[in-house]
Motif scaffolding. Structure first.
Motif, PDB file in Angstrom:
ATOM      1  N   SER A  13      25.909 -37.090  63.456  1.00 43.59           N
ATOM      2  CA  SER A  13      26.282 -37.080  62.046  1.00 43.59           C
ATOM      3  C   SER A  13      27.478 -36.158  61.834  1.00 43.59           C
ATOM      4  O   SER A  13      27.659 -35.177  62.556  1.00 43.59           O
ATOM      5  CB  SER A  13      25.108 -36.606  61.181  1.00 43.59           C
ATOM      6  N   LYS A  14      28.288 -36.467  60.830  1.00 42.06           N
ATOM      7  CA  LYS A  14      29.420 -35.616  60.477  1.00 42.06           C
ATOM      8  C   LYS A  14      29.279 -35.040  59.071  1.00 42.06           C
ATOM      9  O   LYS A  14      30.229 -34.518  58.509  1.00 42.06           O
ATOM     10  CB  LYS A  14      30.736 -36.395  60.588  1.00 42.06           C
ATOM     11  N   ASN A  15      28.074 -35.094  58.495  1.00 45.23           N
ATOM     12  CA  ASN A  15      27.889 -34.613  57.130  1.00 45.23           C
ATOM     13  C   ASN A  15      26.605 -33.793  57.024  1.00 45.23           C
ATOM     14  O   ASN A  15      25.530 -34.329  56.807  1.00 45.23           O
ATOM     15  CB  ASN A  15      27.851 -35.796  56.148  1.00 45.23           C
ATOM     16  N   ALA A  17      25.992 -31.468  54.676  1.00 45.04           N
ATOM     17  CA  ALA A  17      25.592 -31.344  53.273  1.00 45.04           C
ATOM     18  C   ALA A  17      24.704 -32.505  52.839  1.00 45.04           C
ATOM     19  O   ALA A  17      23.711 -32.311  52.121  1.00 45.04           O
ATOM     20  CB  ALA A  17      26.826 -31.252  52.386  1.00 45.04           C
ATOM     21  N   GLU A  18      25.037 -33.690  53.272  1.00 40.66           N
ATOM     22  CA  GLU A  18      24.231 -34.867  52.915  1.00 40.66           C
ATOM     23  C   GLU A  18      22.819 -34.733  53.479  1.00 40.66           C
ATOM     24  O   GLU A  18      21.834 -35.030  52.783  1.00 40.66           O
ATOM     25  CB  GLU A  18      24.901 -36.126  53.456  1.00 40.66           C
ATOM     26  N   ARG A  19      22.714 -34.277  54.726  1.00 34.03           N
ATOM     27  CA  ARG A  19      21.393 -34.113  55.344  1.00 34.03           C
ATOM     28  C   ARG A  19      20.599 -33.009  54.640  1.00 34.03           C
ATOM     29  O   ARG A  19      19.381 -33.104  54.492  1.00 34.03           O
ATOM     30  CB  ARG A  19      21.544 -33.791  56.825  1.00 34.03           C
ATOM     31  N   PHE A  35      25.410 -32.519  64.812  1.00 33.01           N
ATOM     32  CA  PHE A  35      26.482 -32.475  63.823  1.00 33.01           C
ATOM     33  C   PHE A  35      27.799 -32.189  64.532  1.00 33.01           C
ATOM     34  O   PHE A  35      27.921 -31.207  65.264  1.00 33.01           O
ATOM     35  CB  PHE A  35      26.207 -31.399  62.778  1.00 33.01           C
ATOM     36  N   TYR A  38      32.199 -31.028  61.504  1.00 31.31           N
ATOM     37  CA  TYR A  38      31.969 -30.970  60.060  1.00 31.31           C
ATOM     38  C   TYR A  38      32.647 -29.733  59.492  1.00 31.31           C
ATOM     39  O   TYR A  38      32.579 -28.648  60.069  1.00 31.31           O
ATOM     40  CB  TYR A  38      30.467 -30.935  59.764  1.00 31.31           C
ATOM     41  N   ASP A  40      32.981 -27.449  55.904  1.00 32.39           N
ATOM     42  CA  ASP A  40      32.519 -27.200  54.536  1.00 32.39           C
ATOM     43  C   ASP A  40      32.458 -25.693  54.351  1.00 32.39           C
ATOM     44  O   ASP A  40      31.651 -25.020  54.988  1.00 32.39           O
ATOM     45  CB  ASP A  40      31.148 -27.832  54.303  1.00 32.39           C
ATOM     46  N   LEU A  43      28.888 -24.535  51.995  1.00 34.99           N
ATOM     47  CA  LEU A  43      27.640 -25.261  52.255  1.00 34.99           C
ATOM     48  C   LEU A  43      26.442 -24.420  51.827  1.00 34.99           C
ATOM     49  O   LEU A  43      26.347 -23.240  52.154  1.00 34.99           O
ATOM     50  CB  LEU A  43      27.536 -25.586  53.743  1.00 34.99           C
ATOM     51  N   CYS A  58      31.977 -27.366  64.418  1.00 32.97           N
ATOM     52  CA  CYS A  58      31.788 -27.339  62.971  1.00 32.97           C
ATOM     53  C   CYS A  58      32.371 -26.046  62.378  1.00 32.97           C
ATOM     54  O   CYS A  58      32.327 -24.991  63.009  1.00 32.97           O
ATOM     55  CB  CYS A  58      30.309 -27.436  62.616  1.00 32.97           C
ATOM     56  N   CYS A  60      31.890 -23.834  58.954  1.00 36.08           N
ATOM     57  CA  CYS A  60      31.117 -23.645  57.725  1.00 36.08           C
ATOM     58  C   CYS A  60      31.248 -22.198  57.259  1.00 36.08           C
ATOM     59  O   CYS A  60      30.260 -21.458  57.164  1.00 36.08           O
ATOM     60  CB  CYS A  60      29.652 -24.001  57.938  1.00 36.08           C
TER      61      CYS A  60
END
Length: 212
Positions: A13-15, A17-19, A35, A38, A40, A43, A58, A60
């Motif tokens: 997954s690359k999201n 926040a959605e998870r 992940f 990603y 963000d 977050l 990632c 964050c």
């Protein structure tokens, strides 16, 4: 040896926040996910549980992981600088080539974990409970490790220059391969600390000893 990740097939997954949002709605853990790449900088993963997860490449920064739980998790080539990891649990985690610069890990629990080739400069690890923690080839300059419980801590080439160890027992911890120049430590906590000859001379200044 610490074993990371079970044999489950990980979903990519690359999201994050959605998870995280789905986990809140369904009141469930985030697990069996890798992940990748990603980014963000705000977050919010407050009180989220991550299990059997990989974070790879990632970024964050400035994010909230307060009271989160990481179990059987790998962080690789990531930047989590200036994040809030207070009251967070790291159980069977591996942190490799990552940045946690200025992050807040106060009152966290760190068990059965490896930190390799990573930067924790200016991080706050005060009031932490660490057991079976290995730190290798990493930068922990100007870090606060006050009133912490360090049990079975293994160090190899760690830079602790100008770090603080107030009210933290250093008994049986081997610092001989580390840079401890300019550290601040309570004299009562030096008992049993393992150092080399050069380090002993430097620490003698804390005892008010004049060597000629």
């Amino acid at each position: 040896m610490i074993k990371y990740l079970k044999n489950e097939i990980l979903e990519t997954s690359k999201n994050i926040a959605e998870r995280v949002n789905n986990a809140r709605i369904n009141e469930e853990d985030i697990k069996n996910v890798e992940f990748i790449e990603y980014i963000d900088n705000e977050l919010d993963s407050y009180n989220i549980e991550f299990s059997n997860v990989i974070f790879k490449n990632c970024i964050c920064q400035n994010s909230n992981f307060n009271k989160a739980e990481f179990t059987n998790v790998i962080f690789e080539n990531c930047d989590f600088s200036n994040c809030d990891f207070s009251e967070t649990s790291f159980i069977k985690t591996k942190i490799k080539n990552c940045k946690f610069i200025g992050s807040n890990l106060t009152e966290s629990i760190i068990y059965d974990t490896e930190i390799i080739e990573s930067i924790f400069e200016y991080a706050n690890l005060s009031n932490t409970k660490c057991k079976n923690l290995k730190i290798e080839n990493s930068n922990f300059q100007v870090v606060s490790i006050n009133q912490s419980n360090l049990n079975q801590l293994i160090l190899n080439n760690v830079n602790f220059q100008k770090s603080q160890f107030f009210k933290t027992k250093l008994n049986k911890i081997d610092f001989t391969t580390c840079n401890i120049s300019g550290i601040t430590v309570d004299i009562n906590d030096l008992k049993g600390m393992i150092v080399n000859e050069y380090q002993a001379l430097e620490l003698s200044n804390l005892l008010g000893i004049i060597i000629r």
